[in-house]
Design a protein around this motif. Structure first.
Motif, PDB file in Angstrom:
ATOM      1  N   SER A 179     -51.576   6.054  21.561  1.00  0.00           N
ATOM      2  CA  SER A 179     -50.732   4.983  21.024  1.00  0.00           C
ATOM      3  C   SER A 179     -49.433   5.510  20.422  1.00  0.00           C
ATOM      4  CB  SER A 179     -51.496   4.187  19.964  1.00  0.00           C
ATOM      5  OG  SER A 179     -51.866   5.032  18.881  1.00  0.00           O
ATOM      6  N   GLN A 180     -49.339   6.832  20.222  1.00  0.00           N
ATOM      7  CA  GLN A 180     -48.116   7.427  19.682  1.00  0.00           C
ATOM      8  C   GLN A 180     -47.119   7.808  20.774  1.00  0.00           C
ATOM      9  OE1 GLN A 180     -47.394   7.545  16.410  1.00  0.00           O
ATOM     10  NE2 GLN A 180     -49.322   6.423  16.212  1.00  0.00           N
ATOM     11  N   ILE A 181     -47.459   7.487  22.023  1.00  0.00           N
ATOM     12  CA  ILE A 181     -46.601   7.793  23.166  1.00  0.00           C
ATOM     13  C   ILE A 181     -46.325   6.510  23.940  1.00  0.00           C
ATOM     14  CG2 ILE A 181     -46.466   8.976  25.403  1.00  0.00           C
ATOM     15  CD1 ILE A 181     -46.122  10.894  23.147  1.00  0.00           C
ATOM     16  N   VAL A 182     -45.089   6.308  24.358  1.00  0.00           N
ATOM     17  CA  VAL A 182     -44.780   5.255  25.321  1.00  0.00           C
ATOM     18  C   VAL A 182     -44.295   5.941  26.587  1.00  0.00           C
ATOM     19  CG1 VAL A 182     -42.453   4.955  24.348  1.00  0.00           C
ATOM     20  CG2 VAL A 182     -43.427   3.189  25.826  1.00  0.00           C
ATOM     21  N   ARG A 183     -44.910   5.612  27.706  1.00  0.00           N
ATOM     22  CA  ARG A 183     -44.564   6.229  28.990  1.00  0.00           C
ATOM     23  C   ARG A 183     -43.539   5.329  29.678  1.00  0.00           C
ATOM     24  NH1 ARG A 183     -49.455   8.789  31.963  1.00  0.00           N
ATOM     25  NH2 ARG A 183     -49.087  10.145  30.167  1.00  0.00           N
ATOM     26  N   LEU A 184     -42.382   5.897  29.990  1.00  0.00           N
ATOM     27  CA  LEU A 184     -41.270   5.131  30.551  1.00  0.00           C
ATOM     28  C   LEU A 184     -40.970   5.551  31.983  1.00  0.00           C
ATOM     29  CD1 LEU A 184     -38.722   4.992  27.578  1.00  0.00           C
ATOM     30  CD2 LEU A 184     -40.300   3.220  28.351  1.00  0.00           C
ATOM     31  N   TRP A 185     -40.609   4.548  32.793  1.00  0.00           N
ATOM     32  CA  TRP A 185     -40.163   4.768  34.161  1.00  0.00           C
ATOM     33  C   TRP A 185     -38.791   4.117  34.348  1.00  0.00           C
ATOM     34  CZ3 TRP A 185     -45.229   4.012  32.947  1.00  0.00           C
ATOM     35  CH2 TRP A 185     -46.200   4.848  33.544  1.00  0.00           C
ATOM     36  N   PRO A 186     -38.032   4.577  35.344  1.00  0.00           N
ATOM     37  CA  PRO A 186     -36.782   3.883  35.688  1.00  0.00           C
ATOM     38  C   PRO A 186     -37.061   2.446  36.123  1.00  0.00           C
ATOM     39  CG  PRO A 186     -36.826   6.076  36.674  1.00  0.00           C
ATOM     40  CD  PRO A 186     -38.198   5.827  36.106  1.00  0.00           C
ATOM     41  N   ASP A 187     -36.101   1.573  35.915  1.00  0.00           N
ATOM     42  CA  ASP A 187     -36.317   0.154  36.161  1.00  0.00           C
ATOM     43  C   ASP A 187     -36.569  -0.165  37.634  1.00  0.00           C
ATOM     44  OD1 ASP A 187     -36.521  -2.024  34.334  1.00  0.00           O
ATOM     45  OD2 ASP A 187     -34.844  -2.987  35.357  1.00  0.00           O
ATOM     46  N   GLU A 188     -36.121   0.680  38.538  1.00  0.00           N
ATOM     47  CA  GLU A 188     -36.330   0.393  39.962  1.00  0.00           C
ATOM     48  C   GLU A 188     -37.787   0.581  40.393  1.00  0.00           C
ATOM     49  OE1 GLU A 188     -34.327   4.522  39.645  1.00  0.00           O
ATOM     50  OE2 GLU A 188     -34.076   2.524  38.791  1.00  0.00           O
ATOM     51  N   ASN A 189     -38.638   1.091  39.498  1.00  0.00           N
ATOM     52  CA  ASN A 189     -40.054   1.281  39.816  1.00  0.00           C
ATOM     53  C   ASN A 189     -40.921   0.093  39.427  1.00  0.00           C
ATOM     54  OD1 ASN A 189     -39.591   4.688  38.853  1.00  0.00           O
ATOM     55  ND2 ASN A 189     -39.856   3.965  40.941  1.00  0.00           N
ATOM     56  N   LYS A 190     -40.333  -1.033  39.107  1.00  0.00           N
ATOM     57  CA  LYS A 190     -41.093  -2.158  38.546  1.00  0.00           C
ATOM     58  C   LYS A 190     -42.201  -2.652  39.485  1.00  0.00           C
ATOM     59  CE  LYS A 190     -37.405  -4.597  37.455  1.00  0.00           C
ATOM     60  NZ  LYS A 190     -36.524  -5.657  36.892  1.00  0.00           N
ATOM     61  N   GLU A 191     -41.876  -2.880  40.731  1.00  0.00           N
ATOM     62  CA  GLU A 191     -42.867  -3.467  41.637  1.00  0.00           C
ATOM     63  C   GLU A 191     -44.051  -2.530  41.855  1.00  0.00           C
ATOM     64  OE1 GLU A 191     -43.199  -5.547  46.056  1.00  0.00           O
ATOM     65  OE2 GLU A 191     -41.272  -4.753  45.344  1.00  0.00           O
ATOM     66  N   LEU A 213     -42.158  -4.737  31.864  1.00  0.00           N
ATOM     67  CA  LEU A 213     -41.136  -4.363  32.839  1.00  0.00           C
ATOM     68  C   LEU A 213     -39.782  -4.946  32.443  1.00  0.00           C
ATOM     69  CD1 LEU A 213     -43.130  -5.027  36.146  1.00  0.00           C
ATOM     70  CD2 LEU A 213     -42.967  -2.902  34.837  1.00  0.00           C
ATOM     71  N   GLY A 214     -38.744  -4.080  32.424  1.00  0.00           N
ATOM     72  CA  GLY A 214     -37.385  -4.569  32.239  1.00  0.00           C
ATOM     73  C   GLY A 214     -36.916  -4.670  30.810  1.00  0.00           C
ATOM     74  N   LEU A 215     -37.431  -3.835  29.905  1.00  0.00           N
ATOM     75  CA  LEU A 215     -36.916  -3.836  28.533  1.00  0.00           C
ATOM     76  C   LEU A 215     -35.462  -3.370  28.522  1.00  0.00           C
ATOM     77  CD1 LEU A 215     -39.991  -2.450  26.578  1.00  0.00           C
ATOM     78  CD2 LEU A 215     -39.048  -4.764  26.449  1.00  0.00           C
ATOM     79  N   ALA A 216     -34.735  -3.777  27.492  1.00  0.00           N
ATOM     80  CA  ALA A 216     -33.290  -3.544  27.467  1.00  0.00           C
ATOM     81  C   ALA A 216     -32.928  -2.094  27.205  1.00  0.00           C
ATOM     82  CB  ALA A 216     -32.638  -4.448  26.423  1.00  0.00           C
ATOM     83  N   ALA A 229     -43.873   1.148  30.144  1.00  0.00           N
ATOM     84  CA  ALA A 229     -42.748   0.221  30.289  1.00  0.00           C
ATOM     85  C   ALA A 229     -41.707   0.799  31.229  1.00  0.00           C
ATOM     86  CB  ALA A 229     -42.117  -0.074  28.924  1.00  0.00           C
ATOM     87  N   THR A 230     -40.846  -0.090  31.715  1.00  0.00           N
ATOM     88  CA  THR A 230     -39.593   0.331  32.337  1.00  0.00           C
ATOM     89  C   THR A 230     -38.476  -0.176  31.439  1.00  0.00           C
ATOM     90  OG1 THR A 230     -39.206  -1.661  33.681  1.00  0.00           O
ATOM     91  CG2 THR A 230     -40.624   0.056  34.620  1.00  0.00           C
ATOM     92  N   ALA A 231     -37.355   0.532  31.461  1.00  0.00           N
ATOM     93  CA  ALA A 231     -36.225   0.150  30.600  1.00  0.00           C
ATOM     94  C   ALA A 231     -34.928   0.567  31.266  1.00  0.00           C
ATOM     95  CB  ALA A 231     -36.348   0.802  29.220  1.00  0.00           C
ATOM     96  N   PHE A 232     -33.878  -0.171  30.984  1.00  0.00           N
ATOM     97  CA  PHE A 232     -32.558   0.157  31.508  1.00  0.00           C
ATOM     98  C   PHE A 232     -32.082   1.476  30.896  1.00  0.00           C
ATOM     99  CE2 PHE A 232     -32.730  -4.451  32.098  1.00  0.00           C
ATOM    100  CZ  PHE A 232     -32.301  -4.566  33.409  1.00  0.00           C
ATOM    101  N   GLY A 233     -31.423   2.268  31.722  1.00  0.00           N
ATOM    102  CA  GLY A 233     -30.894   3.533  31.247  1.00  0.00           C
ATOM    103  C   GLY A 233     -31.838   4.703  31.417  1.00  0.00           C
ATOM    104  N   ILE A 234     -33.091   4.463  31.814  1.00  0.00           N
ATOM    105  CA  ILE A 234     -34.046   5.544  32.041  1.00  0.00           C
ATOM    106  C   ILE A 234     -33.856   6.066  33.468  1.00  0.00           C
ATOM    107  CG2 ILE A 234     -36.482   6.183  32.092  1.00  0.00           C
ATOM    108  CD1 ILE A 234     -35.398   5.521  29.329  1.00  0.00           C
ATOM    109  N   ARG A 235     -33.658   7.362  33.592  1.00  0.00           N
ATOM    110  CA  ARG A 235     -33.381   7.953  34.905  1.00  0.00           C
ATOM    111  C   ARG A 235     -34.589   8.618  35.540  1.00  0.00           C
ATOM    112  NH1 ARG A 235     -27.409  10.760  33.855  1.00  0.00           N
ATOM    113  NH2 ARG A 235     -26.346   8.823  33.231  1.00  0.00           N
ATOM    114  N   GLN A 236     -35.573   8.989  34.735  1.00  0.00           N
ATOM    115  CA  GLN A 236     -36.766   9.610  35.281  1.00  0.00           C
ATOM    116  C   GLN A 236     -37.954   9.302  34.375  1.00  0.00           C
ATOM    117  OE1 GLN A 236     -35.965  13.792  35.368  1.00  0.00           O
ATOM    118  NE2 GLN A 236     -36.003  14.035  33.139  1.00  0.00           N
ATOM    119  N   LYS A 237     -39.131   9.432  34.942  1.00  0.00           N
ATOM    120  CA  LYS A 237     -40.348   9.178  34.174  1.00  0.00           C
ATOM    121  C   LYS A 237     -40.406  10.132  32.985  1.00  0.00           C
ATOM    122  CE  LYS A 237     -45.376   9.584  34.590  1.00  0.00           C
ATOM    123  NZ  LYS A 237     -46.491   9.983  35.481  1.00  0.00           N
ATOM    124  N   ASP A 238     -40.807   9.601  31.834  1.00  0.00           N
ATOM    125  CA  ASP A 238     -40.845  10.436  30.637  1.00  0.00           C
ATOM    126  C   ASP A 238     -41.801   9.840  29.618  1.00  0.00           C
ATOM    127  OD1 ASP A 238     -40.260  12.510  28.977  1.00  0.00           O
ATOM    128  OD2 ASP A 238     -38.181  11.952  28.585  1.00  0.00           O
TER     129      ASP A 238
END
Length: 404
Positions: A179-191, A213-216, A229-238
C-alpha cells in the motif's frame, strides 16, 4: 447479462457532492470504502473534460467498476431524451459525476464478467445519470438530500472484456500487496491494463485490486488510494513510493524561497529521505557587507592621508584606520562581529535610558496626581470632627469677635 447494482456520486442543482445512489445492502463501512476510491478519481476535476477516468476497485466482498467524467459527456451517450439541462448547478458550473456498478462476490461463482474498456464511449454508464435526475431539484434542508437512493441488483447487458495472450504479462503485473507503492504506467497502456486487471479479478477472487486509468498527474496518483494507475506525463512503468512527500517537504524547506526544488519539478522515487541527511549548513566567519565596508573605509583613509598634516603616518596608517572604521560600520549594519556587538550594546544602553526616563515620568505623574487629589480633599471636604472642633486659629477669631 449479469447482475450489478448502481453507485453514483455527484451533486445536484443546489446540493453539494455526495453519494446519490448505492446498493441497498451496503453497510457504513462499505460506503466509506467506496467513497475513498471514488474521491481518488475526482482529483483535478478541471482536467476531466474529454478525459473520462475509468476505475476498478475490489475487496473481499464487492467489485466496483465506474467512470468519472463530465455530466454532459455522460448524457451524450444516453438513449433517453433529457428534457431539461441537468449538467450545470445553481452557480452555472459544469457538473462532473462518478457513475458505476457494484457486483457482490459469490463464493461459488465468483464475479460476473468485467465490462470491456471503451474509453470515451460511455453508453454502459449513461443510464445511471437518471439517479441524479431524480434528486435534481431537492433542497439542502430536505431529508432526501442526506439519504442516498438504494439500488437493487439488476441484469445489465454489455460487452465483456476479452482475455488476451499476446501482451507482456510481466509488464502488466499489478501491485496488490504494498500500500506504500503506487505502480504507474504511461496513459497509452490503458486498454491492455484494463484487460489484465479484468483477468486478475476474474481468476483470483480473494485478492483485492485497485486501478484508475487517466489520472491528471503522478501527484494525484500518489495521493489517491489506488495501488495501480495510469497518469499523464508518465513515460515508462514505475513504482512510486508514497513516502516521497516527506523528502519533498525537507528539500523545499532547505532551499531559498525563490528556488524550485528538484523533487517538485521531477517528483520521481529517486528522491529519498536519506538523500539530504549529510548536508549541513555552514556559516561564513564574516559578512560580505563587512568586507565592503573595510574596502571603502580603507580607500577613504588613503585619500584623507594625502592631505598634508591631517594624518600622521602616511597612506598605510590612513588605509588601516579607514578599513577598521569601515569594518566596524559594516558590522553595525549586519549585526555581526565587533560592529554588531557595539550596536547591540548601544541599543541596550539607549533602551535602559529610555526605560529609566519613562519610569521617572510615571513616578512624577503619579506624585502630581496624589498631590492634586490631596488638594481636592483639603479644599473641598472636612470631616465631622473638624466641623465640630475648628482649629485654634478659628477659635481665636471667634473669641476676638465677642469684644464688639
Amino acid at each position: 447479462m449479469s447482475k450489478w447494482s448502481a453507485i453514483v456520486y455527484s451533486r445536484t442543482y443546489e446540493v453539494d457532492f455526495r453519494l446519490i445512489a448505492m446498493p441497498e445492502i451496503f453497510t457504513e463501512q462499505d460506503q466509506q470504502w467506496a467513497l475513498k476510491h471514488i474521491l481518488g478519481t475526482t482529483r483535478s476535476p478541471e482536467k476531466l473534460s474529454e478525459q473520462p477516468r475509468w476505475s476498478l476497485f475490489k475487496n473481499e466482498h464487492y467489485c466496483v467498476i465506474g467512470v468519472t467524467c463530465m455530466a454532459r459527456e455522460l448524457i451524450q451517450n444516453s438513449r433517453n431524451a433529457i428534457v431539461e439541462d441537468i449538467t450545470k448547478d445553481a452557480g452555472n458550473r459544469q457538473i462532473y459525476v462518478f457513475a458505476g456498478y457494484v457486483a457482490e462476490l459469490d463464493g461459488e461463482h465468483g464475479l460476473p464478467p468485467i465490462p470491456k474498456y471503451s474509453d470515451k464511449d460511455l453508453e454502459i454508464f449513461a443510464p445511471l445519470y437518471e439517479y441524479v435526475q431524480q434528486r435534481w431539484s431537492v433542497k439542502s434542508y430536505q431529508q432526501e438530500s442526506k439519504i442516498p437512493l438504494l439500488s437493487q441488483y439488476e441484469e445489465i447487458d454489455y460487452l465483456a472484456a476479452q482475455p488476451r495472450t499476446d501482451f507482456d504479462r510481466e509488464y502488466f503485473a499489478l501491485n496488490q500487496i504494498d500500500s506504500q507503492i503506487v505502480r504507474l504506467w504511461p496513459d497509452e497502456n490503458k486498454e491492455n491494463l484494463w484487460i489484465a486487471t479484468a483477468q486478475q479479478v476474474t481468476n483470483f477472487h480473494a485478492k483485492s485490486v485497485s486501478l484508475c486509468l487517466g489520472l491528471a498527474s503522478q501527484k494525484d496518483a500518489v495521493e489517491s488510494p489506488f495501488l495501480n494507475a495510469t497518469a499523464f506525463g508518465i513515460r515508462q512503468k514505475d513504482d512510486i513510493s508514497r513516502k516521497i512527500e516527506s523528502s519533498v517537504a525537507r528539500e523545499t524547506i532547505a532551499l531559498p524561497p525563490h528556488t524550485q526544488s528538484r523533487a517538485e519539478s521531477f517528483p520521481t522515487n529517486e528522491y529519498r529521505d536519506d538523500e539530504y541527511s549529510d548536508v549541513e549548513e555552514k556559516e561564513l566567519p564574516f559578512e560580505p557587507v563587512e568586507i565592503l565596508g573595510a574596502v571603502l573605509g580603507g580607500l577613504a583613509g588613503l585619500r584623507i592621508a594625502q592631505i598634508p598634516g591631517f594624518l600622521l603616518g602616511g597612506g598605510v596608517v590612513g588605509f588601516v584606520v579607514g578599513a577598521s572604521i569601515g569594518w566596524v560600520a559594516g558590522g553595525c549594519i549586519s549585526n555581526k562581529g565587533i560592529g554588531g556587538a557595539m550596536a547591540k550594546q548601544t541599543r541596550d544602553f539607549l533602551g535602559d535610558v529610555t526605560s529609566s526616563r519613562g519610569q521617572r515620568r510615571t513616578r512624577r505623574s503619579r506624585s502630581r496626581q496624589r498631590d492634586s487629589e490631596q488638594q481636592d480633599i483639603d479644599y473641598g471636604f472636612r470631616t465631622r470632627n473638624e466641623e465640630n472642633n475648628p482649629p485654634n486659629s478659628e477659635k481665636q477669631q471667634n473669641d476676638d469677635s465677642n469684644w464688639f
